[in-house]
Design a protein around this motif. Structure first.
Motif, mmCIF file in Angstrom:
data_model
loop_
_atom_site.group_PDB
_atom_site.id
_atom_site.type_symbol
_atom_site.label_atom_id
_atom_site.label_comp_id
_atom_site.label_asym_id
_atom_site.label_seq_id
_atom_site.Cartn_x
_atom_site.Cartn_y
_atom_site.Cartn_z
ATOM 1 N N MET A 1 3.036 9.400 10.437
ATOM 2 C CA MET A 1 2.134 8.271 10.264
ATOM 3 C C MET A 1 1.822 8.131 8.771
ATOM 4 O O MET A 1 1.485 9.095 8.118
ATOM 5 N N ARG A 2 1.940 6.925 8.257
ATOM 6 C CA ARG A 2 1.674 6.667 6.854
ATOM 7 C C ARG A 2 0.498 5.714 6.717
ATOM 8 O O ARG A 2 0.505 4.634 7.297
ATOM 9 N N PHE A 3 -0.471 6.133 5.931
ATOM 10 C CA PHE A 3 -1.603 5.259 5.658
ATOM 11 C C PHE A 3 -1.377 4.557 4.325
ATOM 12 O O PHE A 3 -0.894 5.164 3.365
ATOM 13 N N ILE A 4 -1.730 3.303 4.275
ATOM 14 C CA ILE A 4 -1.534 2.493 3.080
ATOM 15 C C ILE A 4 -2.650 2.796 2.079
ATOM 16 O O ILE A 4 -3.829 2.834 2.440
ATOM 17 N N LYS A 5 -2.282 2.992 0.837
ATOM 18 C CA LYS A 5 -3.242 3.276 -0.239
ATOM 19 C C LYS A 5 -3.952 1.994 -0.666
ATOM 20 O O LYS A 5 -3.371 0.902 -0.597
ATOM 21 N N ASP A 6 -5.179 2.134 -1.160
ATOM 22 C CA ASP A 6 -5.949 0.974 -1.620
ATOM 23 C C ASP A 6 -5.186 0.156 -2.651
ATOM 24 O O ASP A 6 -5.153 -1.079 -2.584
ATOM 25 N N GLU A 20 -10.450 5.774 2.558
ATOM 26 C CA GLU A 20 -10.997 6.879 3.360
ATOM 27 C C GLU A 20 -11.752 6.360 4.572
ATOM 28 O O GLU A 20 -11.664 6.913 5.668
ATOM 29 N N ILE A 21 -12.497 5.273 4.383
ATOM 30 C CA ILE A 21 -13.252 4.668 5.489
ATOM 31 C C ILE A 21 -12.283 4.027 6.476
ATOM 32 O O ILE A 21 -12.448 4.132 7.695
ATOM 33 N N ARG A 22 -11.255 3.380 5.962
ATOM 34 C CA ARG A 22 -10.231 2.751 6.801
ATOM 35 C C ARG A 22 -9.562 3.798 7.699
ATOM 36 O O ARG A 22 -9.378 3.578 8.895
ATOM 37 N N ILE A 23 -9.218 4.936 7.130
ATOM 38 C CA ILE A 23 -8.559 5.996 7.899
ATOM 39 C C ILE A 23 -9.484 6.518 8.994
ATOM 40 O O ILE A 23 -9.068 6.663 10.149
ATOM 41 N N LEU A 24 -10.741 6.796 8.663
ATOM 42 C CA LEU A 24 -11.697 7.285 9.674
ATOM 43 C C LEU A 24 -11.959 6.242 10.756
ATOM 44 O O LEU A 24 -12.045 6.567 11.942
ATOM 45 N N THR A 25 -12.078 4.993 10.342
ATOM 46 C CA THR A 25 -12.311 3.899 11.300
ATOM 47 C C THR A 25 -11.167 3.810 12.294
ATOM 48 O O THR A 25 -11.374 3.785 13.511
ATOM 49 N N ILE A 26 -9.958 3.770 11.780
ATOM 50 C CA ILE A 26 -8.781 3.629 12.635
ATOM 51 C C ILE A 26 -8.583 4.864 13.510
ATOM 52 O O ILE A 26 -8.245 4.749 14.691
ATOM 53 N N ALA A 52 -1.743 -2.941 12.475
ATOM 54 C CA ALA A 52 -0.485 -3.581 12.872
ATOM 55 C C ALA A 52 0.694 -2.646 12.616
ATOM 56 O O ALA A 52 1.621 -2.578 13.431
ATOM 57 N N LYS A 53 0.661 -1.928 11.511
ATOM 58 C CA LYS A 53 1.751 -1.004 11.196
ATOM 59 C C LYS A 53 1.744 0.206 12.133
ATOM 60 O O LYS A 53 2.796 0.750 12.450
ATOM 61 N N LEU A 54 0.575 0.619 12.586
ATOM 62 C CA LEU A 54 0.462 1.771 13.487
ATOM 63 C C LEU A 54 0.729 1.395 14.948
ATOM 64 O O LEU A 54 0.954 2.272 15.771
ATOM 65 N N CYS A 55 0.682 0.109 15.262
ATOM 66 C CA CYS A 55 0.898 -0.376 16.629
ATOM 67 C C CYS A 55 2.028 -1.403 16.640
ATOM 68 O O CYS A 55 1.815 -2.576 16.979
ATOM 69 N N PRO A 56 3.247 -0.993 16.299
ATOM 70 C CA PRO A 56 4.348 -1.953 16.152
ATOM 71 C C PRO A 56 4.731 -2.679 17.435
ATOM 72 O O PRO A 56 5.301 -3.761 17.384
ATOM 73 N N LYS A 57 4.398 -2.113 18.594
ATOM 74 C CA LYS A 57 4.710 -2.763 19.867
ATOM 75 C C LYS A 57 3.511 -3.525 20.414
ATOM 76 O O LYS A 57 3.575 -4.099 21.493
ATOM 77 N N GLY A 58 2.421 -3.508 19.675
ATOM 78 C CA GLY A 58 1.210 -4.200 20.086
ATOM 79 C C GLY A 58 0.975 -5.440 19.255
ATOM 80 O O GLY A 58 1.883 -5.963 18.608
ATOM 81 N N LYS A 59 -0.276 -5.899 19.269
ATOM 82 C CA LYS A 59 -0.647 -7.097 18.528
ATOM 83 C C LYS A 59 -2.038 -6.903 17.947
ATOM 84 O O LYS A 59 -2.911 -6.310 18.593
ATOM 85 N N VAL A 60 -2.225 -7.410 16.748
ATOM 86 C CA VAL A 60 -3.535 -7.377 16.099
ATOM 87 C C VAL A 60 -3.953 -8.811 15.821
ATOM 88 O O VAL A 60 -3.178 -9.597 15.276
#
Length: 188
Positions: A1-6, A20-26, A52-60
């Motif tokens: 899993m790759r998190f996008i940097k600010d 950091e908040i984005r990662i904890l939230t998700i 969206a990147k973490l749920c490629p088969k889903g929808k945001v």
């Protein structure tokens, strides 16, 4: 899993949920690759695009009313090839009829002063047993949200996060605003 940097996001003058908040939230949304997710008050789209990147088969679905923020979301959507991201322009309560289906997770990053009604109306679209995660800077909105969620019988938890980062050659620590993260599980 790759998190996008600010620094990877195009930002403009729009508010952005920091890394950091984005990662904890998700993380608290407990995502799976085929989830249907909602981001209310999407700002630059940093949370929407990461989901969206973490749920490629889903929808945001991202809702945003600010014109400048909408332009930034569109640019970021293209940059990160977030083709499973739908952006709806408008105030959350006004566009409610356009938001179809049920959601495995809801993130609320902005409310335009309507937090109680947003929780009540959009909470109806949250699948039982799933989570709504909300971020706040102000204690007033935090209180209103927690009070509304408790009234609706959600299981509610709140964490407060303070992040400081080094700046300059002397590595001075610079603090960001403390953020309250509310994690609400729909039980009824």
């Amino acid at each position: 899993m790759r998190f996008i940097k600010d620094e990877e996001f195009i930002r403009g003058n729009c508010p952005m949920t920091k890394e950091e908040i984005r990662i904890l939230t998700i993380a608290n949304l407990e995502l799976e690759e085929d989830f249907n997710l909602l981001d209310i008050g999407a700002g630059t789209g940093s949370v929407s695009i990461q989901m969206a990147k973490l749920c490629p088969k889903g929808k945001v679905t991202a809702i945003e009313m600010d014109e400048e923020a909408l332009e930034v979301i569109k640019v970021n959507k293209e940059k990160f090839q977030a083709h499973n991201l739908e952006v709806i322009q408008g105030e959350a309560l006004e566009v409610l009829p356009q938001v179809q289906g049920e959601f495995h997770g809801i993130f609320v990053g902005g409310s335009g002063g309507n937090i109680e009604t947003i929780i009540k109306e959009y909470g109806k679209k949250l699948i039982k047993g799933r989570k709504m995660v909300l971020n706040f800077i102000t204690i007033d909105n935090l209180y209103k949200a927690m009070d509304t969620l408790k009234e609706l019988k959600y299981k509610v938890q709140c964490i407060q996060v303070g992040v400081s980062k080094t700046v300059g050659n002397s590595y001075m620590m610079k603090a960001q605003n403390p953020i309250f993260i509310v994690i609400a599980t729909k039980v009824g």
